[in-house]
Scaffold this active site. Structure first.
Site, PDB file in Angstrom:
ATOM      1  N   ASP A  16       0.827  -1.208   0.000  1.00 37.52           N
ATOM      2  CA  ASP A  16       0.000   0.000   0.000  1.00 37.52           C
ATOM      3  C   ASP A  16       0.867   1.265   0.000  1.00 37.52           C
ATOM      4  OD1 ASP A  16      -2.420   1.346  -0.036  1.00 37.52           O
ATOM      5  OD2 ASP A  16      -2.577   1.423   2.141  1.00 37.52           O
ATOM      6  N   HIS A  33       2.004   3.546  -9.142  1.00 38.36           N
ATOM      7  CA  HIS A  33       1.772   2.116  -9.400  1.00 38.36           C
ATOM      8  C   HIS A  33       2.905   1.521 -10.247  1.00 38.36           C
ATOM      9  CE1 HIS A  33      -1.975   2.306  -7.409  1.00 38.36           C
ATOM     10  NE2 HIS A  33      -2.605   3.016  -8.318  1.00 38.36           N
ATOM     11  N   LEU A 127      10.374 -20.803  -4.566  1.00 39.20           N
ATOM     12  CA  LEU A 127       9.492 -19.843  -3.874  1.00 39.20           C
ATOM     13  C   LEU A 127       8.110 -19.920  -4.496  1.00 39.20           C
ATOM     14  CD1 LEU A 127       9.144 -17.301  -1.944  1.00 39.20           C
ATOM     15  CD2 LEU A 127       9.598 -15.935  -3.968  1.00 39.20           C
TER      16      LEU A 127
HETATM   17  C1  IPE Z   1      -5.466  -2.745  -0.079  1.00 43.16           C
HETATM   18  O1  IPE Z   1      -5.136  -1.403  -0.257  1.00 43.16           O
HETATM   19  C2  IPE Z   1      -5.453  -3.472  -1.398  1.00 43.16           C
HETATM   20  C3  IPE Z   1      -4.167  -3.579  -2.071  1.00 43.16           C
HETATM   21  C4  IPE Z   1      -3.009  -3.131  -1.685  1.00 43.16           C
HETATM   22  C5  IPE Z   1      -4.223  -4.280  -3.315  1.00 43.16           C
HETATM   23  P1  IPE Z   1      -6.230  -0.251  -0.392  1.00 43.16           P
HETATM   24  O2  IPE Z   1      -5.481   1.005  -0.538  1.00 43.16           O
HETATM   25  O3  IPE Z   1      -7.206  -0.600  -1.456  1.00 43.16           O
HETATM   26  O4  IPE Z   1      -6.966  -0.341   1.019  1.00 43.16           O
HETATM   27  P2  IPE Z   1      -7.880   0.732   1.765  1.00 43.16           P
HETATM   28  O5  IPE Z   1      -8.929   1.170   0.793  1.00 43.16           O
HETATM   29  O6  IPE Z   1      -7.005   1.869   2.176  1.00 43.16           O
HETATM   30  O7  IPE Z   1      -8.416  -0.003   2.958  1.00 43.16           O
HETATM   31  C1  IPE Z   2      -1.649   0.219  -3.317  1.00 43.36           C
HETATM   32  O1  IPE Z   2      -1.422   1.581  -3.327  1.00 43.36           O
HETATM   33  C2  IPE Z   2      -1.926  -0.344  -4.687  1.00 43.36           C
HETATM   34  C3  IPE Z   2      -3.299  -0.824  -4.872  1.00 43.36           C
HETATM   35  C4  IPE Z   2      -4.273  -0.730  -4.037  1.00 43.36           C
HETATM   36  C5  IPE Z   2      -3.574  -1.466  -6.134  1.00 43.36           C
HETATM   37  P1  IPE Z   2      -2.607   2.622  -3.300  1.00 43.36           P
HETATM   38  O2  IPE Z   2      -3.000   2.954  -4.688  1.00 43.36           O
HETATM   39  O3  IPE Z   2      -3.709   2.164  -2.427  1.00 43.36           O
HETATM   40  O4  IPE Z   2      -1.882   3.880  -2.659  1.00 43.36           O
HETATM   41  P2  IPE Z   2      -2.484   4.901  -1.614  1.00 43.36           P
HETATM   42  O5  IPE Z   2      -2.971   4.102  -0.446  1.00 43.36           O
HETATM   43  O6  IPE Z   2      -3.592   5.633  -2.302  1.00 43.36           O
HETATM   44  O7  IPE Z   2      -1.323   5.774  -1.269  1.00 43.36           O
HETATM   45 MG    MG Z   3      -4.127   2.411  -0.475  1.00 46.61          MG
END
Ligand code: IPE
Ligand code: IPE
Ligand code: MG
Length: 245
Positions: A16, A33, A127
């Protein structure tokens, strides 16, 4: 079960913070991303080098479809690119890929690539890399429950056991995660492996996923090594067990 401070056998990571990494740099979220996807490789390699057997990465949740369409589409493109570019290298390093989640919602070509990558790496044993895509812990428990009911249409409620359900969960091939890592500062599970995290050690770090490197992984391992995994027992029982072994 072990109380030894050892390396985890199975690590599950919520990657995240890509969006915030980009925002801090006044860049579009999608750049975050791209950077985040590029970092996956070094963590996979670091785990393989340390003889970690299972690594599970949350790439896309069942709730991530709620994001703007262009962001969803970038994430899909990155997944395709990852399967195309990285899999050959990872396969030569002995990585076996599996994808968990409801893949029927993905475009046909992505579904075909996933199946091909799984097949091409099925013989690897170093792995076990699992990518959770269109995955939700609630979905997983529900689909397992549906399979139990299909197999046992006359099942009475009190006949249902945990051992009937668990073979139908998406990760039935793996031991439950020992260490969960969530980058990006949030302290929640966000519908990741709900059933499987029952006794997992939960590690949260403010480091954003694109910045998470091998030294951060080492920090998580050091933290994990300090945990005493009691699985409901008392600390004294664990010491006794170690002494009598
Ligand atoms: C969780 O992250 C899902 C992934 C990293 C794929 P999110 O960014 O979607 O989670 P929330 O919305 O903050 O809970
Ligand atoms: C995690 O990073 C990637 C996915 C959920 C696919 P985020 O896109 O949720 O990044 P933040 O949380 O908005 O910084
Ligand atoms: Mg996120």
């Amino acid at each position: 079960m072990s109380s030894e401070p050892a390396l985890p056998q199975h690590i599950a990571i919520i990657m995240d913070g890509n969006g915030r990494w980009a925002k801090k740099r006044f860049l579009p979220r999608t750049v975050g991303h791209v950077k985040g996807a590029a970092g996956v490789r070094r963590i996979v390699k670091a785990c393989a080098d340390r003889d970690i057997r299972y690594l599970t990465l949350f790439a896309f949740s069942t709730e991530n479809w709620r994001r703007p369409p262009e962001e969803v589409s970038t994430l899909m493109d990155l997944f395709v690119q990852y399967l195309q570019k990285e899999m050959a290298d990872m396969s030569s390093e002995g990585v076996r890929l599996r994808v968990i989640g409801d893949r029927s919602a993905f475009p046909q070509d992505l579904q075909a690539r996933i199946a091909a990558a799984e097949q091409a790496t099925a013989h690897n044993t170093t792995l076990h890399l699992t990518v959770a895509a269109n995955y939700g812990g609630q979905w997983d428990i529900l689909q397992a429950m549906q399979k139990v009911l299909v197999a046992n249409p006359n099942l009475k409620p009190d006949e249902l056991t945990e051992s009937m359900l668990s073979p139908h969960l998406s990760m039935a091939y793996a031991p439950e995660p020992d260490l969960f890592i969530r980058t990006g500062g949030e302290q929640r599970v966000s519908n990741f492996l709900l059933w499987q995290l029952a006794y997992t050690e939960l590690y949260f770090t403010d480091t954003l996923w694109p910045d998470f490197d091998v030294s951060h992984l080492q920090d998580a391992f050091a933290w994990y090594a300090q945990r005493e995994r009691r699985f409901g027992r008392t600390s004294a029982q664990l010491t006794d067990q170690t002494n009598t072994m």
